[in-house]
Scaffold this motif. Structure first.
Motif, PDB file in Angstrom:
ATOM      1  N   ILE A 188      -1.761   4.562   2.280  1.00 38.97           N
ATOM      2  CA  ILE A 188      -1.655   4.365   0.839  1.00 38.97           C
ATOM      3  C   ILE A 188      -2.225   3.005   0.474  1.00 38.97           C
ATOM      4  CG2 ILE A 188      -0.086   4.308  -1.144  1.00 38.97           C
ATOM      5  CD1 ILE A 188       1.986   5.708   0.722  1.00 38.97           C
ATOM      6  N   THR A 189      -3.056   2.953  -0.585  1.00 38.59           N
ATOM      7  CA  THR A 189      -3.528   1.691  -1.146  1.00 38.59           C
ATOM      8  C   THR A 189      -3.010   1.588  -2.581  1.00 38.59           C
ATOM      9  OG1 THR A 189      -5.605   2.611  -1.984  1.00 38.59           O
ATOM     10  CG2 THR A 189      -5.626   1.727   0.267  1.00 38.59           C
ATOM     11  N   GLY A 190      -3.096   0.407  -3.140  1.00 37.99           N
ATOM     12  CA  GLY A 190      -2.588   0.184  -4.488  1.00 37.99           C
ATOM     13  C   GLY A 190      -1.085  -0.034  -4.503  1.00 37.99           C
ATOM     14  N   HIS A 218       2.761  -0.235   8.943  1.00 40.39           N
ATOM     15  CA  HIS A 218       2.247  -1.538   8.511  1.00 40.39           C
ATOM     16  C   HIS A 218       2.438  -1.674   7.004  1.00 40.39           C
ATOM     17  CE1 HIS A 218      -1.362   0.826   7.487  1.00 40.39           C
ATOM     18  NE2 HIS A 218      -1.637  -0.138   6.639  1.00 40.39           N
ATOM     19  N   LEU A 219       2.492  -2.915   6.540  1.00 38.34           N
ATOM     20  CA  LEU A 219       2.635  -3.191   5.120  1.00 38.34           C
ATOM     21  C   LEU A 219       1.969  -4.517   4.825  1.00 38.34           C
ATOM     22  CD1 LEU A 219       3.872  -2.691   2.273  1.00 38.34           C
ATOM     23  CD2 LEU A 219       5.891  -3.932   3.078  1.00 38.34           C
ATOM     24  N   SER A 220       1.058  -4.519   3.870  1.00 38.57           N
ATOM     25  CA  SER A 220       0.432  -5.745   3.386  1.00 38.57           C
ATOM     26  C   SER A 220       0.416  -5.678   1.863  1.00 38.57           C
ATOM     27  CB  SER A 220      -0.993  -5.893   3.928  1.00 38.57           C
ATOM     28  OG  SER A 220      -1.628  -6.989   3.288  1.00 38.57           O
ATOM     29  N   LEU A 221       1.369  -6.380   1.248  1.00 36.27           N
ATOM     30  CA  LEU A 221       1.402  -6.395  -0.213  1.00 36.27           C
ATOM     31  C   LEU A 221       0.242  -7.212  -0.762  1.00 36.27           C
ATOM     32  CD1 LEU A 221       5.226  -6.702  -0.927  1.00 36.27           C
ATOM     33  CD2 LEU A 221       3.778  -4.670  -1.021  1.00 36.27           C
ATOM     34  N   GLU A 222      -0.246  -8.167   0.009  1.00 37.84           N
ATOM     35  CA  GLU A 222      -1.412  -8.950  -0.428  1.00 37.84           C
ATOM     36  C   GLU A 222      -2.642  -8.045  -0.588  1.00 37.84           C
ATOM     37  OE1 GLU A 222       0.353  -9.910   2.439  1.00 37.84           O
ATOM     38  OE2 GLU A 222       1.614 -11.247   1.249  1.00 37.84           O
ATOM     39  N   LYS A 223      -2.823  -7.128   0.365  1.00 38.86           N
ATOM     40  CA  LYS A 223      -3.938  -6.174   0.302  1.00 38.86           C
ATOM     41  C   LYS A 223      -3.566  -4.914  -0.466  1.00 38.86           C
ATOM     42  CE  LYS A 223      -6.088  -7.487   4.668  1.00 38.86           C
ATOM     43  NZ  LYS A 223      -6.493  -6.987   5.989  1.00 38.86           N
ATOM     44  N   GLY A 224      -2.259  -4.704  -0.676  1.00 44.10           N
ATOM     45  CA  GLY A 224      -1.800  -3.501  -1.379  1.00 44.10           C
ATOM     46  C   GLY A 224      -1.882  -2.256  -0.529  1.00 44.10           C
ATOM     47  N   GLU A 225      -1.620  -2.392   0.786  1.00 42.97           N
ATOM     48  CA  GLU A 225      -1.771  -1.268   1.704  1.00 42.97           C
ATOM     49  C   GLU A 225      -0.517  -1.047   2.530  1.00 42.97           C
ATOM     50  OE1 GLU A 225      -4.989  -2.479   4.201  1.00 42.97           O
ATOM     51  OE2 GLU A 225      -6.485  -2.188   2.640  1.00 42.97           O
ATOM     52  N   THR A 226      -0.260   0.210   2.859  1.00 44.20           N
ATOM     53  CA  THR A 226       0.785   0.557   3.813  1.00 44.20           C
ATOM     54  C   THR A 226       0.415   1.861   4.503  1.00 44.20           C
ATOM     55  OG1 THR A 226       3.174   0.742   4.169  1.00 44.20           O
ATOM     56  CG2 THR A 226       2.285   1.877   2.242  1.00 44.20           C
TER      57      THR A 226
END
Length: 88
Positions: free
Chosen positions: A16-18, A50-58
């Protein structure tokens, strides 16, 4: 606004992005705030790999049974309303 994309492979691997925030997370249900609104993921043995709120991805592994979006409103109050409607 970050673009939102959802890719599900064999109901077992979800990318998922965004993604803007994680509202709640447990092995049976994940609620995400995305640029397209709140997203409820239901299933079994769900795990965010994985989770990166900076990139908006999980990424989510496990068995995905359903994906449900609410209206495209953001914030904790909207999350509470969304949850209230789901569990009535």
């Amino acid at each position: 606004m970050k673009p939102h994309r959802l890719t599900l492979q064999n109901r077992a691997a979800l990318q998922i992005t965004g993604v803007m925030d994680v509202i709640s997370y447990d092995p049976g249900e994940i609620i995400l705030e995305t640029s397209a609104g709140l997203l409820l993921i239901k299933g079994s043995e769900l795990h965010m790999n994985h989770l990166s709120l900076e990139k908006g991805e999980t990424g989510v592994d496990g068995t995905v049974d359903s994906l449900t979006y609410s209206e495209a409103h953001h914030g904790a109050r909207q999350a509470e309303r969304f949850l209230g409607r789901l569990f009535k």
